[in-house]
Design an enzyme around this catalytic site. Structure first.
Site, short mmCIF file in Angstrom:
data_model
loop_
_atom_site.label_atom_id
_atom_site.label_comp_id
_atom_site.label_asym_id
_atom_site.label_seq_id
_atom_site.Cartn_x
_atom_site.Cartn_y
_atom_site.Cartn_z
N ARG A 42 65.01 67.37 -17.14
CA ARG A 42 64.76 66.16 -17.05
C ARG A 42 64.96 65.41 -18.44
O ARG A 42 65.84 64.45 -18.58
CB ARG A 42 63.46 65.97 -16.34
CG ARG A 42 63.44 64.51 -16.25
CD ARG A 42 61.67 64.10 -15.56
NE ARG A 42 61.69 64.90 -14.50
CZ ARG A 42 60.43 64.60 -13.75
NH1 ARG A 42 59.29 64.11 -14.18
NH2 ARG A 42 59.88 65.54 -12.77
N HIS A 88 70.66 64.84 -6.94
CA HIS A 88 69.62 64.57 -7.88
C HIS A 88 68.41 63.92 -7.10
O HIS A 88 68.57 62.75 -6.74
CB HIS A 88 70.03 63.42 -9.01
CG HIS A 88 69.12 63.39 -9.84
ND1 HIS A 88 68.75 64.11 -10.98
CD2 HIS A 88 68.40 62.11 -10.58
CE1 HIS A 88 67.79 63.84 -11.87
NE2 HIS A 88 67.59 62.41 -11.63
N TYR A 132 75.42 44.85 -5.85
CA TYR A 132 76.08 43.78 -6.25
C TYR A 132 77.19 44.26 -7.10
O TYR A 132 78.29 43.68 -7.73
CB TYR A 132 75.14 42.65 -6.97
CG TYR A 132 74.39 41.89 -6.02
CD1 TYR A 132 74.82 41.09 -5.09
CD2 TYR A 132 72.95 41.89 -6.32
CE1 TYR A 132 73.80 40.61 -4.38
CE2 TYR A 132 72.25 41.34 -5.23
CZ TYR A 132 72.63 40.71 -4.30
OH TYR A 132 71.91 40.10 -3.51
#
Length: 766
Positions: A42, A88, A132
């Site tokens: 991580r 993930h 967007y």
């Protein structure tokens, strides 16, 4: 009964899995698993590709979606969905935030994602929602992923074993140092700045050529951080070199000033724009890495509002694609260097970047490495990738050669091959036995198209065989020679350097590394413009400051019932020490005095002076100036004005007084004075050596003169050789001097004797 037993046994089965264990050992075991997962999967980057798992999975997903630089953009939501669904299993926000950072040219020195839409800005604004925005890979990302199809890396199963993902990215791009990384794991962290690719390549080539190279030689080539936002690393070369030798250290990172429109070169470099009439303004063109421009401007504006930057009039943001923050000084006489130094001190125009080269090596072990060790590991990983790529290509060549040789045999015996195919029931077996062909060769021959049976095709096959044999020979030599492998790596690195060289827009160094000038002791006093002022303090404590040095004997206006107490000349840069009869000293800046248009303001509005206390003197502070302090009890001591300055409006208690005693003397000790003269209410005078007066920062002091009745009236210092002087009565400024002071000179604490004839009746030295 047996059935019931079976039922009972099946009901007990789940509980058979419960194991009794001490809570602390069970907790520590599970926390260790979590910690290792955090460290290796991580938070820490792999030194081979400089990526954390989330970034690697994002790039792999975008490659799978064919979002290369030449293709169109796809919605970020599509990418994020693929990433969290296949590779993930974390939140969409975490994945999108990581993707946004890869696209921000002010976060990454060499962006790996090209964004379309609002991906945030250097002001500190967040990116638009992923529904967007759109994204695709950059050429740098493709560089980093080169060779994924060439057997260069291992593929590992995803979390649900449905897909595969690469263990690392095999490309030659040195992403770890080029783009840096930061992360906090359990018990460890990493913080790596970005660097210039050309310099990384130069240092790598040096290590390849000379494995025993000294660190100092590497730093001549490597230089140090090269941040996406430019700026200045304000440290010496020795400090930077030491940090990279150990893998730990820190750098001061400053924004820079540059005025592109300035006429003079020195003004452009200093960031000064001349406006005419002597006026000028300062232009900030770069800000420190990871500092939000909006936050920096807010800090500067707050410093102006809080009067922490009184030499600054205004700050304006005139930025477009380029940063341009304009600072307007309060006066043309302000020192630009002082203004810069104050910004470094009070705002994020100077930050500190902590270097921590903590990375995962090839065995997934976290290590803090120095620069040379890190480059050696990276070179080893690239050599391994080169070997694997070469071996993969050799395997491909061997398979192709097998087929080509079969085709050639078929062409040499074309009529017989056709006859076998037409007449034999099992042509495959017959051909294998007659022409000594392998199963793959026969399958390929049988699958040939008729259009391939032409003479030209045979010539092409023979040419292809020669080319393959030549390439095979070169690859075998490459795999058998470490020297050839190093040479190939150097050649590839040279090509990479041309692509990211200092002559390219992306490769040009952005961050200057230069040792800062010795730090100027930042003082608010130094930021006050020096101007003359006449200080007027009335009997009732109303204070004002008139511009300029006015005649002290002129008539000043006061409120009805009020009158003059102290009128003297000072500078706006001076600190005024106000001493009250209760032994407390207060500090007032001469620049903060109200104007003299009216009657001023009560000094008690600014300072917390007790209502029953009287201001008995005002002294202009001079560094190192000594004072004689004496109470009406006859006790006193010497003090330095440096020790009397108060930081707060409550002042500083300096003279400790008891039973209603009052401070009656606070007088400067002139240079060269060597004796103290004290006169009491009983009109007795005593003189003693100044050396007998102790110097304290606070206290009651010692007995200066002993009294049977009354107390101390006045005290002063003088030079014995010159005699003791006092001011005569009347309106004139006449003074009288007594040269023969030997008859009053005794040890400190004496009772004294009557003063010389003509000494003032009020027992004051004047």
């Amino acid at each position: 009964m047996a059935a019931n037993d079976t039922t009972l046994d099946s009901e007990k089965d789940p509980f058979d899995a419960i194991v009794d264990a001490p809570f602390d050992s069970a907790l520590s075991e599970r926390y260790l698993v979590y910690a290792l997962s955090t460290i290796t999967a991580r938070s820490l980057p792999d030194l081979r590709d400089g990526l954390k798992p989330v970034h690697r999975r994002l790039l792999w997903t975008m490659r799978q979606l064919k979002l290369d630089p030449s293709s169109g953009f796809k919605k970020s939501a599509r990418v994020v969905g693929e990433v969290i669904g296949k590779y993930h299993p974390h939140g969409d926000t975490a994945a999108y935030d990581a993707m946004v950072r890869l696209a921000q040219d002010f976060s990454l020195r060499y962006p790996l994602v090209e964004g379309q839409g609002n991906f945030g800005n250097i002001d500190g604004d967040n990116a638009a929602a992923y529904r967007y925005t759109e994204a695709r890979l950059t050429k740098t990302a493709m560089r980093l992923m080169e060779g994924l199809d060439a057997g260069t890396v291992d593929f590992i199963p995803t979390y649900n074993n449905e897909e595969e993902e690469p263990e690392i990215m095999p490309g030659l791009f040195p992403n770890l140092l080029a783009n840096g990384a930061s992360g906090i794991a359990v018990g460890m962290a990493t913080n790596i700045p970005s660097h210039n690719v050309a310099e990384i390549v130069d240092a790598t080539l040096e290590v390849i050529d000379n494995p025993h190279v000294e660190h100092a030689r590497l730093m001549e080539l490597f230089k140090g951080p090269d941040f996406a936002t430019g700026g200045i690393v304000a440290e010496s070369a020795a400090t930077v070199a030491n940090a990279y030798e150990t893998g730990r250290g820190s750098f001061r990172v400053r924004g820079s000033f540059h005025a592109a429109e300035a006429e003079k070169a020195e003004d452009r470099e200093a960031g000064i724009e001349r406006l005419g009439g002597g006026q000028w303004q300062l232009v900030i063109s770069e800000i420190p890495y990871q500092v939000a421009k909006g936050k920096l401007i807010e800090q500067i504006a707050a410093a102006i509002g809080d009067r922490k930057l009184p030499i600054l009039e205004d700050v304006r943001d005139e930025s477009d694609e380029q940063i341009r923050i304009v600072l307007v000084p309060r006066s043309r006489n302000v020192d630009p260097d002082l203004l810069k130094e104050s910004l470094y001190k009070l705002t994020d125009m100077e930050t500190r970047f902590g270097l921590n080269l903590n990375v995962l090596d090839a065995s997934r072990t976290p290590m803090v490495m120095g620069l040379k060790e890190l480059l050696n590991h990276w070179i080893a990983s690239q050599i391994d990738i080169l070997q694997r790529r070469s071996q993969h290509r050799l395997d491909q060549i061997a398979r192709r050669l097998e087929l080509v040789e079969g085709y050639i045999i078929a062409f040499l015996n074309l009529d017989r091959v056709i006859e076998i195919i037409r007449t034999e029931d099992d042509p495959k077996t017959v051909m294998m036995e007659e022409f000594k062909l392998t199963d793959r060769q026969v399958e390929a021959i049988l699958n040939m198209r008729l259009r391939s049976l032409r003479k030209l095709e045979e010539m092409q096959l023979r040419g292809e065989k020669d080319d393959l044999l030549k390439e095979q020979d070169e690859l075998e030599k490459l795999l058998g020679s470490p020297a050839r492998q190093r040479t190939r790596l150097k050649r590839d690195l040279g090509a990479l350097r041309k692509e990211y060289g200092p002559g390219t827009a992306l490769g040009r160094r952005r961050t200057a590394i230069e040792e800062a000038a010795p730090a100027v002791e930042f003082s608010m006093d130094a930021m006050i413009e020096k101007e003359p002022v006449t200080v007027i303090l009335s009997q009732k404590g109303w204070v004002r400051g008139a511009k300029g040095h006015l005649p002290l004997d002129q008539e000043f206006k006061y409120k009805e019932g009020d009158g003059p107490a102290f009128v003297f000349h000072a500078q706006t840069t001076d600190k005024l020490l106000l001493a009250t009869d209760k032994g407390r000293f207060f500090t007032l800046g001469a620049d903060k005095l109200p104007g003299a248009r009216g009657f001023g303001e009560p000094v008690r509005n600014t300072l917390d002076i007790d209502a029953s206390a009287q201001i008995m003197t005002v002294i202009v502070h001079k560094p190192g100036q000594r004072l004689l302090l004496a109470a009406d009890t006859g006790k006193g001591f010497g003090a330095t004005t440096d020790d009397l300055l108060a930081e707060t409006r409550k002042g500083r208690q300096v003279v400790n007084l008891k039973d209603g005693a009052k401070l009656v003397v606070a007088r400067a000790i002139a240079e060269g004075h060597d004796h103290v003269a004290v006169v009491g209410d009983n009109r007795k005078l005593v003189a003693f050596n100044l050396e007998e007066l102790p110097e304290l920062a606070r206290g009651q002091g010692v007995t200066l003169q002993r009294y049977r009745d009354g107390g101390l009236a006045d005290a002063t210092t003088f030079r014995l050789e010159d005699g003791l002087s006092w001011q005569m009565g009347g309106k004139g400024d006449r003074t009288r001097t007594e040269g023969e002071m030997w008859q009053w000179k005794v040890a400190r604490g004496g009772a004294g004797r009557l003063p010389p004839q003509g000494f003032p009746r009020d027992n004051k030295f004047g």
